[in-house]
Scaffold this active site. Structure first.
Site, short mmCIF file in Angstrom:
data_model
loop_
_atom_site.label_atom_id
_atom_site.label_comp_id
_atom_site.label_asym_id
_atom_site.label_seq_id
_atom_site.Cartn_x
_atom_site.Cartn_y
_atom_site.Cartn_z
N LYS A 201 30.38 53.09 31.49
CA LYS A 201 31.34 52.93 30.36
C LYS A 201 31.76 54.44 30.12
CE LYS A 201 30.36 54.14 26.70
NZ LYS A 201 30.53 55.76 26.10
N THR A 212 29.82 61.89 27.93
CA THR A 212 29.44 60.81 27.31
C THR A 212 29.47 59.45 28.15
OG1 THR A 212 29.65 59.64 25.16
CG2 THR A 212 31.77 60.13 26.17
#
Length: 251
Positions: A201, A212
Site C-alpha cells: 500500500k 510510508t
C-alpha cells in the site's frame, strides 16, 4: 450572452467533473483481479471501525512460525509499530502479522506502544505463540491514539471466520490508494515450483527507504535466515529503496 449566477456556475462545474470522472480511467486500474488463497498462511480481514465502509484490519496467521527479513523507514520520528517491530528483533520467527489502516499509531508516545502490547498479547494467547512472534503495522491518520479494543474484538472472531484471499489482504491495508496492489509469481528452482506473493500500500509520502509504504512478500519455500537475508539485501536497494513518489518521507 447570458450571465450565470455563482450558484449556477458551481453547479455546472460539478456536472463537468462528474462527466470527466466517468470518461477517465486510470492507467493503473488492474486488468485482472487476482483472487487466490496462499496455502502456507491464512488471511483474515475485518472492519474494526477505523474506517466507515471498508475493511481496515488484516490478520495473517502463518501455518507455523516463519523466518523473516525486514527493513523499516529511516525517519528519525518512527511510529509505534516501527519501534515495536525493531524491539521484537527481526531475527525472531513470525507467527502473526497484524496490520490496521485508518490510524498510523504515529506520534502517540508510550501509549502507542502500550496499545500494541495489549492487542499483541491477546493475539499470542489466541494463536498459542510467543509475544516475540507477533509483528504489527499501522497506516493512516498521524497523531491519534490507537484504541486496541476493536482489534482485540476482531482477533477473537478469527477462529470462527473463513480465511480470505490475497485480494482481500491488499484491499484491507489501503489508505489513499486508488486500487489494491498485489502480485503473484511462480518460479522454478531445481525442478520445483515455488509461489511468491506480494501485497503493498502507498500512493503518497513515499521517499527512498520505504517512507510510508507498507509491503509484504511471502515465499512458499523453506529458506534459512542467511538465504533470505541474502535475497532481500540483493534486491532491496534497486527496488523499494529507490522509490520516490513526492520526495516526502512519513513516519
Amino acid at each position: 450572452m447570458r450571465k450565470y449566477s455563482s450558484i449556477e456556475f458551481f453547479k455546472f462545474m460539478r456536472y463537468e467533473k462528474k462527466i470527466m470522472a466517468k470518461k477517465y480511467i486510470s492507467p493503473f486500474k488492474p486488468k485482472n483481479i487476482i483472487d487466490i488463497k496462499p496455502t502456507s498462511l491464512k488471511i483474515y480481514t475485518f472492519n474494526a471501525g477505523f474506517k466507515k465502509y471498508h475493511d481496515d484490519l488484516l490478520i495473517i496467521v502463518f501455518n507455523r512460525p516463519v523466518v523473516m527479513s525486514a527493513v523499516f523507514t529511516k525517519s528519525s520520528t518512527p511510529s509505534a509499530p516501527v519501534i515495536w517491530n525493531k524491539k521484537q528483533n527481526i531475527n525472531n520467527l513470525c507467527k502473526i502479522l497484524i496490520v490496521n489502516s485508518g490510524n498510523a499509531n504515529a506520534f502517540t508516545g508510550n501509549d502507542g506502544i502500550k496499545s500494541i502490547k495489549k492487542y499483541s498479547t491477546i493475539a499470542a494467547k489466541i494463536f498459542k505463540c510467543k509475544l516475540e512472534q507477533v509483528f504489527v503495522s499501522s497506516t493512516g491518520i498521524i497523531g491519534e491514539q490507537l484504541n486496541p479494543n476493536p482489534i482485540i474484538t476482531k482477533l477473537k472472531l478469527v477462529e470462527n471466520s473463513k480465511p480470505k484471499s490475497l485480494f482481500h489482504a491488499a484491499n484491507a491495508i489501503m489508505t489513499t490508494d486508488t486500487y489494491p496492489k498485489l502480485v503473484i509469481e511462480t518460479i522454478k528452482l531445481n525442478k520445483k515450483k515455488i509461489r511468491i506473493y506480494g501485497i503493498a500500500k502507498g500512493s503518497g509520502m513515499i521517499a527512498p527507504n520505504m517512507g510510508t509504504m507498507l509491503s509484504y512478500i511471502f515465499i512458499e519455500e523453506s529458506l534459512s535466515k542467511v538465504q533470505l537475508n541474502k535475497i532481500f539485501k540483493f534486491n532491496i536497494e534497486d527496488s523499494f529503496n529507490s522509490i520516490s513518489v513526492d520526495g516526502d518521507m512519513s513516519t
